[in-house]
Design an enzyme around this catalytic site. Structure first.
Site, mmCIF file in Angstrom:
data_model
loop_
_atom_site.group_PDB
_atom_site.id
_atom_site.type_symbol
_atom_site.label_atom_id
_atom_site.label_comp_id
_atom_site.label_asym_id
_atom_site.label_seq_id
_atom_site.Cartn_x
_atom_site.Cartn_y
_atom_site.Cartn_z
ATOM 1 N N CYS A 41 -25.131 31.660 -1.775
ATOM 2 C CA CYS A 41 -26.356 30.946 -2.352
ATOM 3 C C CYS A 41 -26.346 31.395 -3.684
ATOM 4 C CB CYS A 41 -27.577 31.305 -1.646
ATOM 5 S SG CYS A 41 -27.586 30.725 0.152
ATOM 6 N N CYS A 45 -32.512 31.246 -4.133
ATOM 7 C CA CYS A 45 -32.482 30.149 -2.909
ATOM 8 C C CYS A 45 -33.609 30.190 -2.213
ATOM 9 C CB CYS A 45 -31.233 30.400 -2.131
ATOM 10 S SG CYS A 45 -31.109 29.378 -0.560
ATOM 11 N N CYS A 72 -24.146 26.776 -0.241
ATOM 12 C CA CYS A 72 -25.221 26.304 0.269
ATOM 13 C C CYS A 72 -25.866 24.810 -0.138
ATOM 14 C CB CYS A 72 -26.644 27.285 -0.026
ATOM 15 S SG CYS A 72 -28.195 26.788 0.219
ATOM 16 N N ASP A 441 -25.536 35.610 -46.039
ATOM 17 C CA ASP A 441 -26.086 34.247 -46.246
ATOM 18 C C ASP A 441 -27.500 34.819 -46.874
ATOM 19 O OD1 ASP A 441 -26.528 31.724 -44.571
ATOM 20 O OD2 ASP A 441 -28.227 32.513 -45.208
#
Length: 496
Positions: A41, A45, A72, A441
């Protein structure tokens, strides 16, 4: 970042606490295999928490399947967001997982995967088995099973067509895999989905509507601005919160529509070839950085005392060559100017397609042959773009998500007209690197000055410097212009 599963190390207590609290942030980062039921799972779950003595935690669904566990059908662990480890890790296993998700094994087998990564098949299988609990074939099989389930439950396609589209070699292999992974036949899997939603699916006709889950929070405004500001008319459009574009796929092309919703992105896919479903989904998830762990990232940046908006993402790409060539076209100019130049290129050399958008971005071979006829601006820049297209078309330059940052950056810097900013920007977006700082930048530097951030303090901001760059970009640009639609990408500080 939440890290219960790291290579061969599994923190049982931390993983079990996540399962006991049903914490959805852990979905996709590991699976819970329950020996008493033979089922695996996702951590969130809703079923009763299994006893400690019955639980094993595994890093991938493929590892669970290889150990005899079945998925599952209540929590659908294969439908969870992908593991953020494949972005934050730069080792062989992580790079292999990116290429497996893109369907490299289906197209070229294990030899093709090993060749793209620069390793022998034996070395690759040994590393993946050790790190992830399954070899490349088992990992690819898990991806095929996931694709098959999507098509079984969300379309009316005949099972024989689904088997082919999902990458299975035969109907028998398809049936056997679905039975092993989900413990029911393909027909039963489809019947269960129909009972839950009603028989409301329209005929497929090559069009699918899927939900692409992500981990909250999500800075939706940032991604919407990024997509809309860079959209190239004819190839892309952004209207009423929906982003539409055409893209090349391994077996042809696709047109996609993306719209944000609570906890997922709604994706409409018009595929030229249904075999391209899994690679297209993987590329869209990469474009929107949907597998990131925003809580872990935000906590890491807050530790550096930065009060930025939560859930920012680093936009990726759907096509490496397109990313490089568009970035080179946009060097030293604003975003609107780059869009204008790229639109002219697309309308002149793009491949026509039918649908809401009209063109694919031109192939590197086409730009190599005819780019000089269409591209305008400084002759040196045009020559550099055409030369880069030639390197891509000949195969001398390889751009894919399985490359290391160091090798990719080296190859990019060897090109005429590509400087440090372009190499960093392309590398960051191509391989989803979380730790690339766009330190040259101008706008990032302005943002750092404005908020009192020392960009040289690597220890404080690693491994999330890519996300720091996006935060600084967004905040500094937001202060410069309003509304957000008027924001333009900065001119680059370093000559490229």
């Amino acid at each position: 970042m939440v890290d219960c599963v790291s290579s061969n190390d599994i923190d049982f207590e931390r993983c079990y606490r996540a399962v006991a609290s049903r914490d959805s942030r852990f979905d996709g980062q590991f699976v819970t295999a329950v020996r008493s039921t033979g089922i695996y799972c996702r951590p969130s779950c809703p079923a009763i928490t299994p006893k400690r003595a019955n639980v094993t935690f595994l890093p991938t669904a493929a590892a669970a399947q290889q150990n005899g566990f079945r998925a599952c059908r209540r929590c659908l662990p294969d439908a969870a967001p992908g593991s953020p480890l494949w972005n934050t890790r730069a080792d062989l296993a992580a790079r292999a997982m990116r290429l497996i998700a893109d369907g490299v094994v289906e197209r070229g087998g294990v030899p093709g995967l090993a060749g793209a990564l620069g390793y022998s098949q034996r070395q690759l299988t040994r590393v993946l088995s050790s790190e992830l609990g399954a070899g490349p074939l088992a990992l690819a099989r898990a991806h095929r099973a996931h694709t098959a389930r999507l098509l079984i439950q969300t379309t009316r396609m005949p099972m024989s067509d689904i088997a082919f589209a999902a990458g299975f070699a035969s109907i028998r292999q398809f049936n056997d895999t679905v039975r092993e992974v989900f413990a029911v036949s393909p027909t039963t899997l489809r019947d269960e989905a129909r009972r839950l939603r009603g028989d409301t699916l329209p005929p497929t006709n090559g069009t699918l509507t899927l939900r692409l889950p992500f981990r909250e929070p999500m800075d939706r405004g940032w991604l919407e601005w990024f997509l809309s500001a860079h959209a190239v008319p004819g190839m892309e459009q952004f209207e009423d919160g929906t982003y539409t574009r055409a893209l090349r796929t391994p077996h042809g092309h696709a047109t996609v529509r993306l719209a944000f919703d609570a906890g997922f992105v709604r994706a409409g896919l018009l595929l030229n070839d249904m075999r391209d479903l899994a690679p297209t989904v993987a590329r869209l998830r990469h474009l929107l950085d949907l597998d990131a762990d925003p809580v872990g990232i935000d906590e890491g940046l807050r530790a550096g005392r930065v009060g930025f908006s939560p859930g920012i993402r680093v936009p990726g790409s759907v096509d490496g060559p397109e990313l490089l060539l568009r970035t080179m076209i946009g060097q030293q100019i604003s975003v609107p100017a780059a869009v204008t130049h790229t639109t002219r290129l697309v309308e002149s050399l793009g491949e026509p397609v039918t649908g809401p958008v009209r063109y694919l971005f031109p192939s590197p071979a086409t730009i190599a042959e005819r780019g000089h006829e269409v591209l305008t601006g400084p002759a040196r820049r045009t020559a550099a773009i055409v030369a880069a297209a030639c390197a891509l078309a000949s195969g001398d330059l390889q751009l894919h998500a399985g490359r290391t940052i160091a090798d990719l950056r080296r190859d990019l810097l060897s090109l005429d007209g590509v400087g440090p900013w372009t190499a960093d920007y392309v590398s960051m977006r191509l391989v989803a690197d979380p730790d690339t700082l766009l330190h040259t930048d101008l706008v990032v530097r302005h943002g750092a000055t404005r908020f009192g951030i020392d960009l040289n303090d690597t220890a404080r901001w690693s491994p999330w410097r890519s996300y720091l760059s996006m935060h600084l970009w967004k905040r500094a640009l937001s202060e410069r212009a309003a509304p957000a639609a008027r924001l333009a990408r900065p001119r680059i500080a370093a000559a490229n």
